[in-house]
Design an enzyme around this catalytic site. Sequence first.
Site, PDB file in Angstrom:
ATOM      1  N   ARG A 138      -6.322  -9.545   5.127  1.00  0.00           N
ATOM      2  CA  ARG A 138      -5.869  -9.149   3.778  1.00  0.00           C
ATOM      3  C   ARG A 138      -4.990 -10.226   3.110  1.00  0.00           C
ATOM      4  O   ARG A 138      -4.063  -9.923   2.360  1.00  0.00           O
ATOM      5  CB  ARG A 138      -5.072  -7.834   3.807  1.00  0.00           C
ATOM      6  CG  ARG A 138      -5.789  -6.673   4.390  1.00  0.00           C
ATOM      7  CD  ARG A 138      -6.980  -6.198   3.569  1.00  0.00           C
ATOM      8  NE  ARG A 138      -7.680  -5.183   4.316  1.00  0.00           N
ATOM      9  CZ  ARG A 138      -8.684  -5.456   5.171  1.00  0.00           C
ATOM     10  NH1 ARG A 138      -9.126  -6.700   5.338  1.00  0.00           N
ATOM     11  NH2 ARG A 138      -9.254  -4.499   5.831  1.00  0.00           N
ATOM     12  N   SER A 145      -4.502   1.640   1.004  1.00  0.00           N
ATOM     13  CA  SER A 145      -3.444   1.448   1.998  1.00  0.00           C
ATOM     14  C   SER A 145      -2.290   0.664   1.387  1.00  0.00           C
ATOM     15  O   SER A 145      -2.497  -0.411   0.827  1.00  0.00           O
ATOM     16  CB  SER A 145      -3.982   0.683   3.203  1.00  0.00           C
ATOM     17  OG  SER A 145      -4.922   1.478   3.873  1.00  0.00           O
ATOM     18  N   GLU A 182       0.781  -4.216   1.698  1.00  0.00           N
ATOM     19  CA  GLU A 182      -0.497  -4.875   1.396  1.00  0.00           C
ATOM     20  C   GLU A 182      -0.640  -4.965  -0.129  1.00  0.00           C
ATOM     21  O   GLU A 182      -1.178  -5.932  -0.651  1.00  0.00           O
ATOM     22  CB  GLU A 182      -1.642  -4.050   1.989  1.00  0.00           C
ATOM     23  CG  GLU A 182      -3.019  -4.590   1.662  1.00  0.00           C
ATOM     24  CD  GLU A 182      -4.133  -3.768   2.308  1.00  0.00           C
ATOM     25  OE1 GLU A 182      -4.002  -3.363   3.483  1.00  0.00           O
ATOM     26  OE2 GLU A 182      -5.148  -3.534   1.623  1.00  0.00           O
TER      27      GLU A 182
HETATM   28  C1  LIG Z   1      -8.884   4.569  -2.805  1.00  0.00           C
HETATM   29  C2  LIG Z   1      -8.739   3.116  -2.408  1.00  0.00           C
HETATM   30  C3  LIG Z   1      -9.329   2.653  -1.238  1.00  0.00           C
HETATM   31  C4  LIG Z   1      -9.203   1.317  -0.858  1.00  0.00           C
HETATM   32  N1  LIG Z   1      -9.796   0.893   0.292  1.00  0.00           N
HETATM   33  C5  LIG Z   1      -9.714  -0.397   0.661  1.00  0.00           C
HETATM   34  C6  LIG Z   1     -10.353  -0.865   1.863  1.00  0.00           C
HETATM   35  O1  LIG Z   1     -11.042  -0.140   2.565  1.00  0.00           O
HETATM   36  N2  LIG Z   1     -10.200  -2.159   2.188  1.00  0.00           N
HETATM   37  C7  LIG Z   1      -9.498  -3.029   1.428  1.00  0.00           C
HETATM   38  O2  LIG Z   1      -9.418  -4.220   1.783  1.00  0.00           O
HETATM   39  N3  LIG Z   1      -8.870  -2.620   0.293  1.00  0.00           N
HETATM   40  C8  LIG Z   1      -8.968  -1.331  -0.112  1.00  0.00           C
HETATM   41  N4  LIG Z   1      -8.344  -0.913  -1.258  1.00  0.00           N
HETATM   42  C9  LIG Z   1      -7.506  -1.849  -2.015  1.00  0.00           C
HETATM   43  C10 LIG Z   1      -8.239  -2.625  -3.116  1.00  0.00           C
HETATM   44  O3  LIG Z   1      -9.359  -1.911  -3.599  1.00  0.00           O
HETATM   45  C11 LIG Z   1      -8.675  -4.020  -2.660  1.00  0.00           C
HETATM   46  O4  LIG Z   1      -7.573  -4.808  -2.263  1.00  0.00           O
HETATM   47  C12 LIG Z   1      -9.457  -4.763  -3.742  1.00  0.00           C
HETATM   48  O5  LIG Z   1     -10.003  -5.941  -3.190  1.00  0.00           O
HETATM   49  C13 LIG Z   1      -8.597  -5.136  -4.949  1.00  0.00           C
HETATM   50  O6  LIG Z   1      -9.464  -5.558  -5.992  1.00  0.00           O
HETATM   51  P1  LIG Z   1      -9.025  -5.437  -7.520  1.00  0.00           P
HETATM   52  O7  LIG Z   1     -10.118  -6.022  -8.336  1.00  0.00           O
HETATM   53  O8  LIG Z   1      -8.650  -4.044  -7.846  1.00  0.00           O
HETATM   54  O9  LIG Z   1      -7.762  -6.383  -7.511  1.00  0.00           O
HETATM   55  P2  LIG Z   1      -6.390  -6.154  -8.303  1.00  0.00           P
HETATM   56  O10 LIG Z   1      -5.677  -4.985  -7.748  1.00  0.00           O
HETATM   57  O11 LIG Z   1      -6.648  -6.191  -9.746  1.00  0.00           O
HETATM   58  O12 LIG Z   1      -5.610  -7.472  -7.842  1.00  0.00           O
HETATM   59  C14 LIG Z   1      -5.191  -7.612  -6.486  1.00  0.00           C
HETATM   60  C15 LIG Z   1      -4.697  -9.041  -6.257  1.00  0.00           C
HETATM   61  O13 LIG Z   1      -5.781  -9.942  -6.430  1.00  0.00           O
HETATM   62  C16 LIG Z   1      -5.497 -10.889  -7.454  1.00  0.00           C
HETATM   63  N5  LIG Z   1      -6.749 -11.156  -8.173  1.00  0.00           N
HETATM   64  C17 LIG Z   1      -7.531 -10.265  -8.815  1.00  0.00           C
HETATM   65  N6  LIG Z   1      -8.597 -10.882  -9.332  1.00  0.00           N
HETATM   66  C18 LIG Z   1      -8.479 -12.193  -9.025  1.00  0.00           C
HETATM   67  C19 LIG Z   1      -9.271 -13.353  -9.298  1.00  0.00           C
HETATM   68  N7  LIG Z   1     -10.413 -13.276  -9.985  1.00  0.00           N
HETATM   69  N8  LIG Z   1      -8.858 -14.553  -8.809  1.00  0.00           N
HETATM   70  C20 LIG Z   1      -7.712 -14.646  -8.099  1.00  0.00           C
HETATM   71  N9  LIG Z   1      -6.901 -13.590  -7.824  1.00  0.00           N
HETATM   72  C21 LIG Z   1      -7.296 -12.370  -8.290  1.00  0.00           C
HETATM   73  C22 LIG Z   1      -4.446 -10.218  -8.322  1.00  0.00           C
HETATM   74  O14 LIG Z   1      -3.678 -11.166  -9.037  1.00  0.00           O
HETATM   75  C23 LIG Z   1      -3.650  -9.463  -7.278  1.00  0.00           C
HETATM   76  O15 LIG Z   1      -2.738 -10.320  -6.630  1.00  0.00           O
HETATM   77  C24 LIG Z   1      -8.467   0.422  -1.666  1.00  0.00           C
HETATM   78  C25 LIG Z   1      -7.896   0.885  -2.864  1.00  0.00           C
HETATM   79  C26 LIG Z   1      -8.029   2.201  -3.233  1.00  0.00           C
HETATM   80  C27 LIG Z   1      -7.424   2.663  -4.529  1.00  0.00           C
END
Ligand SMILES: Cc1cc2nc3c(=O)[nH]c(=O)nc-3n(C[C@H](O)[C@H](O)[C@H](O)COP(=O)(O)OP(=O)(O)OC[C@H]3O[C@@H](n4cnc5c(N)ncnc54)[C@H](O)[C@@H]3O)c2cc1C
Length: 310
Positions: free
Chosen positions: A180, A229, A299
Amino acid sequence: MIGLMERQSHHTFTPQGLRGELRRSEPMSRHTSWRVGGNARLLFTPADIDDLCDLLRQAPRDETLLWIGLGSNLLVRDGGIDGIVINTYGALGHLEVRDDGVVRIEAGVSCPKAARFCARHNLAGAEFLAGIPGTMGGALAMNAGAFNRETWEMVQAVETVDRHGRRRVRRPAEYHIDYRQVTGPADEWFVAARLKLDPGDGHASQARIKALLNKRAESQPVQQHSCGSVFRNPPGDYAGRLIEACGLKGARVGGACVSAKHANFIVNTGTATAADIEQLIEAVARTVEEVHGVRLRPEVRIVGERDAWY
Ligand SMILES: Cc1cc2nc3c(=O)[nH]c(=O)nc-3n(C[C@H](O)[C@H](O)[C@H](O)COP(=O)(O)OP(=O)(O)OC[C@H]3O[C@@H](n4cnc5c(N)ncnc54)[C@H](O)[C@@H]3O)c2cc1C
């Protein structure tokens, strides 16, 4: 340290000739899965990668830039973001299988869409993305993973852009990739992933996606506003187990509550502020350390101002 004059010029920054959508004072609660967070000074949803580069070339050199996908791993504080938020979701949305079999997925494509696309093209190994409610860009930034699979296992190359609007193609060897956590060149962000997947059977992949989603729905509060998480699992253990063993399921601060279904989830019961959530995160970490002697690390990414910039 930015002086008053520079700060004022940042506040009046008006880029020219963009094709995407630029919003001022945009509530971040509209862009985060916890549904909390104060206003972003500017939120830009580019029309495409060239449009994004155009904005970056015009932005003040020392401007704060925050990239977001679906905000599903992001706690934006109640004071908002005194800077430019780059919103990739609904923007950088192209995906294709190239002639060499590599799948190119732009950063704003949702992970479930990417998983289904790969399955439809009889490519195996990306099914786990179906349960991750973020974008491909967020998955690259977080090395998102589930069911013993991680995003970067599939990456052949990434396409990036820097704060001057310059584009590059980089290889995984140029990044430090961990659980992560991904560290790479500073001030550079992802605009697309190039994935190398194994040939597979579309029907088998679809069945696997269905099974994974069912398993998830059984164990996680997927219907409530959360960020998944909250804490990283410490080596050899599970954050959820440690939190539950402290009797913290159901613990609350204001409208924020430790989920009764999964102790490593904090849900917004409807009225939570970012401050409620952050206080609950700190309280949970403190209690776990007192009881188990283990310091949990979040995380989720916590960003923004405590006091409103506006
Ligand atoms: C119900 C639920 C279940 C989940 N289950 C999992 C799971 O099983 N496994 C898991 O790993 N995660 C899980 N997550 C967490 C989350 O979905 C992941 O971490 C996901 O990858 C975040 O993507 P996002 O587009 O929403 O990023 P954001 O939340 O928008 O951003 C997260 C981080 O990434 C950076 N970022 C975003 N886009 C870019 C880009 N294009 N370039 C560089 N940096 C960028 C942001 O600046 C920030 O620091 C879960 C979340 C929820 C709500």
